[in-house]
Design a protein around this motif. Sequence first.
Motif, mmCIF file in Angstrom:
data_model
loop_
_atom_site.group_PDB
_atom_site.id
_atom_site.type_symbol
_atom_site.label_atom_id
_atom_site.label_comp_id
_atom_site.label_asym_id
_atom_site.label_seq_id
_atom_site.Cartn_x
_atom_site.Cartn_y
_atom_site.Cartn_z
ATOM 1 N N LEU A 168 0.707 -1.205 0.074
ATOM 2 C CA LEU A 168 -0.249 0.101 -0.113
ATOM 3 C C LEU A 168 1.063 0.964 -0.327
ATOM 4 C CD1 LEU A 168 -2.787 0.894 0.679
ATOM 5 C CD2 LEU A 168 -2.645 1.170 3.209
ATOM 6 N N LYS A 169 1.422 0.942 0.531
ATOM 7 C CA LYS A 169 2.936 2.379 1.521
ATOM 8 C C LYS A 169 3.828 2.794 -0.812
ATOM 9 C CE LYS A 169 4.846 0.924 4.879
ATOM 10 N NZ LYS A 169 5.479 1.334 6.535
ATOM 11 N N THR A 170 3.873 1.138 -0.778
ATOM 12 C CA THR A 170 4.532 1.600 -2.762
ATOM 13 C C THR A 170 3.725 1.955 -3.606
ATOM 14 O OG1 THR A 170 4.550 -0.684 -3.047
ATOM 15 C CG2 THR A 170 6.551 0.419 -1.138
ATOM 16 N N MET B 232 -2.940 0.193 12.275
ATOM 17 C CA MET B 232 -3.131 1.376 13.438
ATOM 18 C C MET B 232 -0.750 0.979 13.272
ATOM 19 S SD MET B 232 -5.458 0.531 15.783
ATOM 20 C CE MET B 232 -5.761 -2.056 15.960
ATOM 21 N N ASN B 233 0.029 0.203 14.191
ATOM 22 C CA ASN B 233 1.224 0.434 13.965
ATOM 23 C C ASN B 233 2.304 1.157 12.721
ATOM 24 O OD1 ASN B 233 0.486 -1.414 15.725
ATOM 25 N ND2 ASN B 233 1.048 -3.319 14.618
ATOM 26 N N GLY C 25 3.813 7.375 11.228
ATOM 27 C CA GLY C 25 3.544 7.835 9.855
ATOM 28 C C GLY C 25 2.784 7.796 8.931
ATOM 29 N N ALA C 26 3.015 6.371 8.622
ATOM 30 C CA ALA C 26 2.488 6.028 7.156
ATOM 31 C C ALA C 26 1.339 6.570 6.541
ATOM 32 C CB ALA C 26 2.427 4.211 7.479
ATOM 33 N N VAL D 152 -9.134 -0.763 3.868
ATOM 34 C CA VAL D 152 -8.395 0.911 3.681
ATOM 35 C C VAL D 152 -8.095 1.294 2.215
ATOM 36 C CG1 VAL D 152 -7.408 -0.226 6.328
ATOM 37 C CG2 VAL D 152 -6.413 -1.069 4.030
ATOM 38 N N THR D 153 -6.865 2.276 2.233
ATOM 39 C CA THR D 153 -6.375 3.054 1.293
ATOM 40 C C THR D 153 -5.580 4.149 1.681
ATOM 41 O OG1 THR D 153 -7.482 4.045 -0.583
ATOM 42 C CG2 THR D 153 -8.409 4.805 0.802
ATOM 43 N N SER D 154 -4.937 4.237 1.037
ATOM 44 C CA SER D 154 -4.316 5.962 1.269
ATOM 45 C C SER D 154 -5.452 7.348 1.249
ATOM 46 C CB SER D 154 -3.028 5.797 0.926
ATOM 47 O OG SER D 154 -3.341 6.759 -0.570
ATOM 48 N N ASN D 155 -4.619 8.140 2.265
ATOM 49 C CA ASN D 155 -4.832 9.209 2.283
ATOM 50 C C ASN D 155 -4.450 10.307 0.887
ATOM 51 O OD1 ASN D 155 -6.813 11.531 3.233
ATOM 52 N ND2 ASN D 155 -5.227 12.906 2.924
#
Length: 336
Positions: free
Chosen positions: A88-90, A104-105, A110-111, A234-237
């Motif tokens: 998700l982060k990449t 949550m972790n 800061g993710a 979930v998704t990213s902002n």
Amino acid sequence: MKRKGLLLSFITLLLIGILSACGAGGGNEASGKEKSGKNKVVIGYFPNIDHVPAMIAKEKGYYEEALGDQVEIEYKTFPDGGAFMTALKTGEIDAGLVGPAPVMNNYSNGADVKIIAGASSGGTVVVASKKSGIESLDDIHNKTFITPGVGCTHDVQFETYLQDYDIASSRIGGTLKHTTGNPAQYQAFFESGKVDLAAVPEPWASLLIKDGAKVIVDTKDIAYGTTLPNTVLVTSNKFIKENKDLVQNIVKAHKKAVDFINKNKEEARDIAIQSIKEITNQELDPEIIDSAWERVRYTTEVDEKVLQDFSNSSYDLKFLKEKPDLKGLVDTSFLN
């Protein structure tokens, strides 16, 4: 929107030390428009019973229906929450289902991640192998327990529960040893004597029980029981800001899948069995799924207070270095 991935076979799954809380999808490489002129949205999930909403949405074409002809949907499955969150982060995936603990972790560190709906709750069970000699919590001192990952949802639930009995893992000064691994391996670990206990999600708990494992802590008794969202969407902002309409339709499709499960239990069960077989090469007995279903509740609800309490437990257990503040993590506006 990026796409990139690798299909994990069942053999690969057995070599990965996870489930988890917590499987693998097709390959993705480029981002943006495909040669067909379509945008691509990649949805991630695990081959677990608590991730059935994604399996239903895939089988029924709910995402395709909600997002329209100009959006191509790709699915990618994961062995654990850590791998999912990295994807998700990449940008390898755009949205999907994952347990709350890694969310949550990562958020606390800061993710860029946003919970936009619940998917399921409950389903965590602690079982002991026949060889362990464990009949109750009184017998678990100096034993070894296994979870899908360090600090995963099931790990935190179990270790939080143990605090009331003054029992702790060796990681924080106790005598209970901890290891991690893929739930598909747990029966083999039990038979070899490498582990004594497992804090495991369904349907793997029911499989172990069928093979003779003893229930030590059931879903209704473990910390946060059925109130804790066991799986969230979930998704990213960043993805929300750039694709608000897409996110709204992703949630619409997800809600339709959850509604289908609750109204069509037998068909949903059969779809789950077939989907898990395709991913893991393991066909689950319908009786196993029926047993697992009794411990899992499918819902889009998200209890923010329970999430915060759960995250505080992660801090108390030293999985997090700083006390978490989950303000801003949950956005349920797309459920309205």
